[in-house]
Design a protein around this motif. Sequence first.
Motif, PDB file in Angstrom:
ATOM      1  N   GLU A 128       0.812  -1.207   0.000  1.00  0.00           N
ATOM      2  CA  GLU A 128       0.000   0.000   0.000  1.00  0.00           C
ATOM      3  C   GLU A 128       0.855   1.270   0.000  1.00  0.00           C
ATOM      4  OE1 GLU A 128      -3.127   1.978   3.103  1.00  0.00           O
ATOM      5  OE2 GLU A 128      -3.234  -0.178   2.780  1.00  0.00           O
ATOM      6  N   HIS A 129       1.949   1.251   0.770  1.00  0.00           N
ATOM      7  CA  HIS A 129       2.827   2.424   0.890  1.00  0.00           C
ATOM      8  C   HIS A 129       4.076   2.192   0.044  1.00  0.00           C
ATOM      9  CE1 HIS A 129       0.252   3.868   4.068  1.00  0.00           C
ATOM     10  NE2 HIS A 129       0.352   2.699   4.672  1.00  0.00           N
ATOM     11  N   SER A 130       3.911   2.185  -1.262  1.00  0.00           N
ATOM     12  CA  SER A 130       5.007   1.804  -2.146  1.00  0.00           C
ATOM     13  C   SER A 130       6.094   2.872  -2.228  1.00  0.00           C
ATOM     14  CB  SER A 130       4.473   1.499  -3.536  1.00  0.00           C
ATOM     15  OG  SER A 130       3.902   2.653  -4.109  1.00  0.00           O
ATOM     16  N   ASN A 131       5.770   4.118  -1.969  1.00  0.00           N
ATOM     17  CA  ASN A 131       6.773   5.175  -2.053  1.00  0.00           C
ATOM     18  C   ASN A 131       7.603   5.302  -0.786  1.00  0.00           C
ATOM     19  OD1 ASN A 131       6.188   5.913  -4.672  1.00  0.00           O
ATOM     20  ND2 ASN A 131       4.610   7.354  -4.033  1.00  0.00           N
ATOM     21  N   LEU A 132       7.195   4.638   0.271  1.00  0.00           N
ATOM     22  CA  LEU A 132       7.910   4.753   1.541  1.00  0.00           C
ATOM     23  C   LEU A 132       9.330   4.197   1.438  1.00  0.00           C
ATOM     24  CD1 LEU A 132       7.574   5.691   4.459  1.00  0.00           C
ATOM     25  CD2 LEU A 132       6.803   3.400   5.027  1.00  0.00           C
ATOM     26  N   GLY A 133       9.509   3.094   0.752  1.00  0.00           N
ATOM     27  CA  GLY A 133      10.845   2.528   0.589  1.00  0.00           C
ATOM     28  C   GLY A 133      11.750   3.418  -0.239  1.00  0.00           C
ATOM     29  N   THR A 134      11.194   4.013  -1.280  1.00  0.00           N
ATOM     30  CA  THR A 134      11.976   4.910  -2.134  1.00  0.00           C
ATOM     31  C   THR A 134      12.369   6.173  -1.379  1.00  0.00           C
ATOM     32  OG1 THR A 134      10.782   4.083  -4.041  1.00  0.00           O
ATOM     33  CG2 THR A 134      11.988   6.136  -4.320  1.00  0.00           C
ATOM     34  N   VAL A 135      11.444   6.740  -0.641  1.00  0.00           N
ATOM     35  CA  VAL A 135      11.730   7.943   0.131  1.00  0.00           C
ATOM     36  C   VAL A 135      12.736   7.623   1.249  1.00  0.00           C
ATOM     37  CG1 VAL A 135      10.723   9.672   1.684  1.00  0.00           C
ATOM     38  CG2 VAL A 135       9.553   9.041  -0.416  1.00  0.00           C
ATOM     39  N   GLY A 136      12.593   6.469   1.864  1.00  0.00           N
ATOM     40  CA  GLY A 136      13.543   6.061   2.898  1.00  0.00           C
ATOM     41  C   GLY A 136      14.948   5.885   2.350  1.00  0.00           C
ATOM     42  N   PHE A 137      15.039   5.281   1.173  1.00  0.00           N
ATOM     43  CA  PHE A 137      16.350   5.128   0.546  1.00  0.00           C
ATOM     44  C   PHE A 137      16.957   6.484   0.221  1.00  0.00           C
ATOM     45  CE2 PHE A 137      19.025   4.923  -3.193  1.00  0.00           C
ATOM     46  CZ  PHE A 137      19.967   3.993  -2.799  1.00  0.00           C
ATOM     47  N   ALA A 138      16.161   7.389  -0.337  1.00  0.00           N
ATOM     48  CA  ALA A 138      16.657   8.716  -0.698  1.00  0.00           C
ATOM     49  C   ALA A 138      17.112   9.490   0.540  1.00  0.00           C
ATOM     50  CB  ALA A 138      15.589   9.497  -1.450  1.00  0.00           C
ATOM     51  N   ALA A 139      16.347   9.397   1.626  1.00  0.00           N
ATOM     52  CA  ALA A 139      16.729  10.092   2.856  1.00  0.00           C
ATOM     53  C   ALA A 139      18.006   9.501   3.447  1.00  0.00           C
ATOM     54  CB  ALA A 139      15.588  10.018   3.869  1.00  0.00           C
ATOM     55  N   GLY A 140      18.122   8.192   3.444  1.00  0.00           N
ATOM     56  CA  GLY A 140      19.338   7.555   3.950  1.00  0.00           C
ATOM     57  C   GLY A 140      20.551   7.877   3.100  1.00  0.00           C
ATOM     58  N   PHE A 141      20.370   7.900   1.783  1.00  0.00           N
ATOM     59  CA  PHE A 141      21.470   8.246   0.882  1.00  0.00           C
ATOM     60  C   PHE A 141      21.915   9.685   1.103  1.00  0.00           C
ATOM     61  CE2 PHE A 141      23.224   9.596  -3.192  1.00  0.00           C
ATOM     62  CZ  PHE A 141      24.161   8.594  -3.408  1.00  0.00           C
ATOM     63  N   ALA A 142      20.955  10.596   1.231  1.00  0.00           N
ATOM     64  CA  ALA A 142      21.289  12.007   1.472  1.00  0.00           C
ATOM     65  C   ALA A 142      21.999  12.174   2.817  1.00  0.00           C
ATOM     66  CB  ALA A 142      20.022  12.858   1.434  1.00  0.00           C
ATOM     67  N   LEU A 143      21.542  11.457   3.839  1.00  0.00           N
ATOM     68  CA  LEU A 143      22.192  11.523   5.147  1.00  0.00           C
ATOM     69  C   LEU A 143      23.632  11.028   5.077  1.00  0.00           C
ATOM     70  CD1 LEU A 143      22.021  12.000   8.209  1.00  0.00           C
ATOM     71  CD2 LEU A 143      21.237   9.639   8.413  1.00  0.00           C
ATOM     72  N   MET A 144      23.863   9.933   4.372  1.00  0.00           N
ATOM     73  CA  MET A 144      25.228   9.423   4.236  1.00  0.00           C
ATOM     74  C   MET A 144      26.126  10.381   3.465  1.00  0.00           C
ATOM     75  SD  MET A 144      25.692   6.625   5.816  1.00  0.00           S
ATOM     76  CE  MET A 144      24.627   7.222   7.118  1.00  0.00           C
ATOM     77  N   MET A 145      25.589  11.059   2.459  1.00  0.00           N
ATOM     78  CA  MET A 145      26.380  12.026   1.706  1.00  0.00           C
ATOM     79  C   MET A 145      26.733  13.241   2.573  1.00  0.00           C
ATOM     80  SD  MET A 145      27.094  10.901  -1.269  1.00  0.00           S
ATOM     81  CE  MET A 145      27.299   9.317  -0.486  1.00  0.00           C
ATOM     82  N   VAL A 146      25.777  13.698   3.382  1.00  0.00           N
ATOM     83  CA  VAL A 146      26.046  14.827   4.278  1.00  0.00           C
ATOM     84  C   VAL A 146      27.094  14.442   5.316  1.00  0.00           C
ATOM     85  CG1 VAL A 146      25.016  16.263   6.084  1.00  0.00           C
ATOM     86  CG2 VAL A 146      23.831  15.949   3.918  1.00  0.00           C
ATOM     87  N   LEU A 147      26.968  13.252   5.876  1.00  0.00           N
ATOM     88  CA  LEU A 147      27.954  12.807   6.867  1.00  0.00           C
ATOM     89  C   LEU A 147      29.332  12.627   6.238  1.00  0.00           C
ATOM     90  CD1 LEU A 147      25.898  10.246   8.960  1.00  0.00           C
ATOM     91  CD2 LEU A 147      26.671  12.513   9.650  1.00  0.00           C
ATOM     92  N   ASP A 148      29.378  12.173   5.005  1.00  0.00           N
ATOM     93  CA  ASP A 148      30.656  12.020   4.311  1.00  0.00           C
ATOM     94  C   ASP A 148      31.345  13.370   4.134  1.00  0.00           C
ATOM     95  OD1 ASP A 148      32.687  10.655   2.821  1.00  0.00           O
ATOM     96  OD2 ASP A 148      31.762  11.467   1.014  1.00  0.00           O
TER      97      ASP A 148
END
Length: 53
Positions: free
Chosen positions: A29-49
């Motif tokens: 039902e919440h198909s965009n949640l995984g995509t948004v979660g991946f994008a947020a995690g990727f952005a967080l890792m780039m900021v931390l890097d």
Amino acid sequence: MMPYLLAFAAGAMLYVVIEELVPEASEGEHSNLGTVGFAAGFALMMVLDVLLG
């Protein structure tokens, strides 16, 4: 303007990869949640890097 266009193209490619190549990310039902979660995690890792590197 070129860096912004390249960043947009990279983001679009990440979206396509997550939506199409990882079938579990677009199920349910919440198909965009995984995509948004991946994008947020990727952005967080780039900021931390950048901040810690």
